[in-house]
Design a protein around this motif. Structure first.
Motif: not given
Length: 208
Positions: A110-123, A147-158
């Motif tokens: 759980p801790d590593a998963a949250r850290q990865v998500l937070d890192a993606l949100a910053r990057a 852009a997402s209306a809900s917290p906790g989801v990092v979404a992007f196009t590439q």
């Protein structure tokens, strides 16, 4: 949850190859990988995988076997698999119109998963372009947050702008569910549908 989609268009002939490129990314490690906490049960990993019947947005078929093997991925400098998972599953689904979706669920703690998500949100907001090497092919992507209306989801196009598959694009969404890192990669959907499809996929997992 709502996403703001961008203009996308691609020849369907190359989609099958690119969906794996979008899903697997690069095998190079992140400079500062997050630390792992004890992983949680692999049974829940399988439970969080969507079946064909649970997939939103039309009629789907299995596009390949579900894998129990892990793989590294680096997106904009963030390693999404910084340690060997206790369990990881991969699935691919296809629609008759050529749309493909891959899903991964990783048990890295759980801790590593949250850290990865937070890192993606910053990057992601500061990552205009990202170059990766996949199966010997170097690909440069143009990256844009969704852009997402809900917290906790990092979404992007590439969108591929250099190397293989130039002009092809897709979208990804990452989130944490019950301590597991869940990701969806979509390619081939019409621009007006892509964001709604990601929204439906995330909601289907969150309902489990």
């Amino acid at each position: 949850m709502t996403y703001r989609s961008r203009r996308r268009g691609a020849p369907r002939a190359a989609l099958a190859g690119l969906v794996l490129v979008l899903a697997l990314g690069c095998t190079q490690p992140s400079p500062d990988p997050p630390t792992a906490s004890p992983a949680v049960s692999g049974d829940r990993v399988q439970e969080l995988m969507l079946t064909v019947a649970e997939m939103p947005g039309g009629t789907w078929e299995a596009g390949g076997p579900v894998s129990s093997d892990g793989f590294g991925q680096t997106i904009c400098g963030v390693n999404t698999e910084p340690v060997t998972p206790e369990a990881v599953k991969l699935s691919r689904r296809t629609r008759p119109d050529g749309v493909e979706v891959s899903q991964t669920v990783r048990s890295i703690g759980p801790d590593a998963a949250r850290q990865v998500l937070d890192a993606l949100a910053r990057a992601i907001p500061d990552c205009a372009r990202d170059t990766r090497t996949v199966n010997g092919q170097t690909i440069t992507y143009e990256v844009e947050p969704l852009a997402s209306a809900s917290p906790g989801v990092v979404a992007f196009t590439q969108t591929s702008v250099g190397g293989a598959f130039v002009g092809l694009s897709g979208a990804q969404a990452y989130f944490v569910r019950d301590g597991y890192l869940v990701a969806f990669s979509e390619i081939g959907a019409d621009p007006a549908e892509a964001a709604d499809l990601l929204h439906g996929l995330v909601a289907a997992v969150e309902a489990k």
